[in-house]
Design a protein around this motif. Structure first.
Motif, PDB file in Angstrom:
ATOM      1  N   ALA A   3       6.685  78.519 -26.129  1.00 21.97           N
ATOM      2  CA  ALA A   3       7.420  79.381 -27.053  1.00 21.97           C
ATOM      3  C   ALA A   3       8.066  80.574 -26.365  1.00 21.97           C
ATOM      4  CB  ALA A   3       6.482  79.864 -28.154  1.00 21.97           C
ATOM      5  N   ILE A   4       7.528  80.994 -25.238  1.00 21.23           N
ATOM      6  CA  ILE A   4       8.059  82.191 -24.578  1.00 21.23           C
ATOM      7  C   ILE A   4       8.987  81.829 -23.433  1.00 21.23           C
ATOM      8  CG2 ILE A   4       7.430  84.252 -23.273  1.00 21.23           C
ATOM      9  CD1 ILE A   4       4.892  84.372 -24.974  1.00 21.23           C
ATOM     10  N   ASN A   5       8.560  80.942 -22.563  1.00 19.26           N
ATOM     11  CA  ASN A   5       9.365  80.583 -21.389  1.00 19.26           C
ATOM     12  C   ASN A   5      10.090  79.268 -21.655  1.00 19.26           C
ATOM     13  OD1 ASN A   5      10.451  80.655 -18.861  1.00 19.26           O
ATOM     14  ND2 ASN A   5       8.621  79.884 -17.840  1.00 19.26           N
ATOM     15  N   ASN A   6      11.229  79.364 -22.325  1.00 15.98           N
ATOM     16  CA  ASN A   6      12.018  78.181 -22.637  1.00 15.98           C
ATOM     17  C   ASN A   6      13.474  78.443 -22.262  1.00 15.98           C
ATOM     18  OD1 ASN A   6      13.285  79.582 -24.829  1.00 15.98           O
ATOM     19  ND2 ASN A   6      11.456  79.222 -26.043  1.00 15.98           N
ATOM     20  N   PRO A   7      14.332  77.448 -22.315  1.00 16.41           N
ATOM     21  CA  PRO A   7      15.716  77.623 -21.885  1.00 16.41           C
ATOM     22  C   PRO A   7      16.466  78.740 -22.617  1.00 16.41           C
ATOM     23  CG  PRO A   7      15.236  75.304 -22.082  1.00 16.41           C
ATOM     24  CD  PRO A   7      14.047  76.034 -22.637  1.00 16.41           C
ATOM     25  N   THR A   8      16.210  78.911 -23.898  1.00 16.69           N
ATOM     26  CA  THR A   8      16.912  79.964 -24.645  1.00 16.69           C
ATOM     27  C   THR A   8      16.499  81.337 -24.162  1.00 16.69           C
ATOM     28  OG1 THR A   8      17.048  78.522 -26.574  1.00 16.69           O
ATOM     29  CG2 THR A   8      17.399  80.866 -26.947  1.00 16.69           C
ATOM     30  N   THR A   9      15.211  81.549 -23.950  1.00 18.12           N
ATOM     31  CA  THR A   9      14.734  82.833 -23.450  1.00 18.12           C
ATOM     32  C   THR A   9      15.259  83.083 -22.044  1.00 18.12           C
ATOM     33  OG1 THR A   9      12.744  82.645 -24.810  1.00 18.12           O
ATOM     34  CG2 THR A   9      12.684  84.239 -23.026  1.00 18.12           C
ATOM     35  N   GLN A  10      15.275  82.050 -21.218  1.00 19.88           N
ATOM     36  CA  GLN A  10      15.804  82.194 -19.862  1.00 19.88           C
ATOM     37  C   GLN A  10      17.298  82.527 -19.899  1.00 19.88           C
ATOM     38  OE1 GLN A  10      14.753  78.542 -17.916  1.00 19.88           O
ATOM     39  NE2 GLN A  10      12.602  79.107 -17.713  1.00 19.88           N
ATOM     40  N   LEU A  11      18.028  81.922 -20.826  1.00 21.79           N
ATOM     41  CA  LEU A  11      19.444  82.228 -20.992  1.00 21.79           C
ATOM     42  C   LEU A  11      19.638  83.691 -21.379  1.00 21.79           C
ATOM     43  CD1 LEU A  11      22.432  81.436 -21.255  1.00 21.79           C
ATOM     44  CD2 LEU A  11      21.927  80.729 -23.596  1.00 21.79           C
ATOM     45  N   THR A  73      22.239  73.967 -16.878  1.00 23.14           N
ATOM     46  CA  THR A  73      20.942  74.444 -16.464  1.00 23.14           C
ATOM     47  C   THR A  73      20.961  75.953 -16.454  1.00 23.14           C
ATOM     48  OG1 THR A  73      21.624  74.402 -14.187  1.00 23.14           O
ATOM     49  CG2 THR A  73      20.497  72.421 -15.046  1.00 23.14           C
ATOM     50  N   VAL A  74      19.889  76.504 -16.756  1.00 21.23           N
ATOM     51  CA  VAL A  74      19.797  77.946 -16.673  1.00 21.23           C
ATOM     52  C   VAL A  74      19.847  78.353 -15.220  1.00 21.23           C
ATOM     53  CG1 VAL A  74      18.371  79.958 -17.161  1.00 21.23           C
ATOM     54  CG2 VAL A  74      18.503  78.109 -18.813  1.00 21.23           C
ATOM     55  N   ASN A  75      20.806  79.183 -14.893  1.00 25.02           N
ATOM     56  CA  ASN A  75      21.003  79.631 -13.527  1.00 25.02           C
ATOM     57  C   ASN A  75      20.604  81.094 -13.453  1.00 25.02           C
ATOM     58  OD1 ASN A  75      21.886  80.305 -11.013  1.00 25.02           O
ATOM     59  ND2 ASN A  75      23.973  79.552 -11.285  1.00 25.02           N
ATOM     60  N   ASN A  76      19.567  81.402 -12.700  1.00 23.11           N
ATOM     61  CA  ASN A  76      19.084  82.770 -12.615  1.00 23.11           C
ATOM     62  C   ASN A  76      19.699  83.542 -11.465  1.00 23.11           C
ATOM     63  OD1 ASN A  76      17.404  82.709 -14.863  1.00 23.11           O
ATOM     64  ND2 ASN A  76      15.830  81.631 -13.705  1.00 23.11           N
ATOM     65  N   ASP A  77      20.788  83.048 -10.872  1.00 21.44           N
ATOM     66  CA  ASP A  77      21.464  83.768  -9.815  1.00 21.44           C
ATOM     67  C   ASP A  77      22.055  85.051 -10.381  1.00 21.44           C
ATOM     68  OD1 ASP A  77      20.877  81.715  -8.122  1.00 21.44           O
ATOM     69  OD2 ASP A  77      22.857  80.778  -8.288  1.00 21.44           O
ATOM     70  N   ALA A  78      22.234  86.030  -9.513  1.00 27.48           N
ATOM     71  CA  ALA A  78      22.841  87.283  -9.929  1.00 27.48           C
ATOM     72  C   ALA A  78      24.309  87.065 -10.258  1.00 27.48           C
ATOM     73  CB  ALA A  78      22.687  88.314  -8.827  1.00 27.48           C
ATOM     74  N   ALA A  79      24.838  87.957 -11.076  1.00 26.12           N
ATOM     75  CA  ALA A  79      26.256  87.891 -11.408  1.00 26.12           C
ATOM     76  C   ALA A  79      27.086  88.197 -10.173  1.00 26.12           C
ATOM     77  CB  ALA A  79      26.558  88.890 -12.516  1.00 26.12           C
ATOM     78  N   GLY A 121      14.438  89.477 -31.875  1.00 24.71           N
ATOM     79  CA  GLY A 121      14.263  88.527 -32.968  1.00 24.71           C
ATOM     80  C   GLY A 121      13.406  87.337 -32.561  1.00 24.71           C
ATOM     81  N   ARG A 122      13.603  86.856 -31.342  1.00 18.12           N
ATOM     82  CA  ARG A 122      12.802  85.729 -30.857  1.00 18.12           C
ATOM     83  C   ARG A 122      11.329  86.122 -30.762  1.00 18.12           C
ATOM     84  NH1 ARG A 122      14.580  81.268 -29.347  1.00 18.12           N
ATOM     85  NH2 ARG A 122      12.975  80.856 -27.805  1.00 18.12           N
ATOM     86  N   PHE A 123      11.069  87.309 -30.205  1.00 21.07           N
ATOM     87  CA  PHE A 123       9.680  87.729 -30.056  1.00 21.07           C
ATOM     88  C   PHE A 123       9.049  88.081 -31.397  1.00 21.07           C
ATOM     89  CE2 PHE A 123      10.953  88.726 -25.535  1.00 21.07           C
ATOM     90  CZ  PHE A 123      10.284  87.625 -25.020  1.00 21.07           C
TER      91      PHE A 123
END
Length: 134
Positions: A3-11, A73-79, A121-123
């Motif tokens: 519920a916490i670490n999912n693609p939407t939260t990562q996005l 895919t969720v990309n956590n690279d910096a902008a 809202g998610r939390f």
């Protein structure tokens, strides 16, 4: 499903981080508005959001060509921060347009606030499911 670490939260995390980078870039531009030969910088991160969305297998009907495509895919690279070198607004070689920077600052602040509200809202939903929020 986590519920916490999912693609939407990562996005949302990626978007918040990129928005912070954009805020810093705009602030640097504003701080250097009178610096001779300073070239304004621009933060580019929409490519990350598009990549993050494509992993979620979403689809949507686009009513305007300017709307984002859904679907990766969720990309956590910096902008990415790139330098704007194609214009010169001032006689001293500086290309910072203070009106444009202030406008971008306001847009980014609104965008950041929307992301924070969505994350809250998610939390809140998770807290309600757990039973701690009534």
């Amino acid at each position: 499903m986590n519920a916490i670490n999912n693609p939407t939260t990562q996005l949302l995390e990626t978007a918040l981080s990129s928005s912070m980078t954009r805020q810093n870039t705009i602030s640097q531009n504003i701080a250097n508005v009178d610096t001779p030969n300073y070239k304004a910088k621009k933060t580019v991160f929409s490519h990350q959001l598009n990549e993050a969305m494509s992993n979620q297998q979403l689809s949507a009907h686009r009513t305007d060509e300017r709307h984002n495509h859904f679907g990766g895919t969720v990309n956590n690279d910096a902008a990415k921060v790139v330098e704007r070198t194609n214009t010169t607004y001032n006689h001293n070689g500086n290309n910072v347009d203070i009106d444009q920077e202030m406008s971008e600052l306001a847009k980014n602040q609104i965008y950041y606030n929307v992301l924070v509200d969505r994350m809250n809202g998610r939390f809140s939903s998770i807290q309600t499911v757990i039973g701690h929020g009534r």
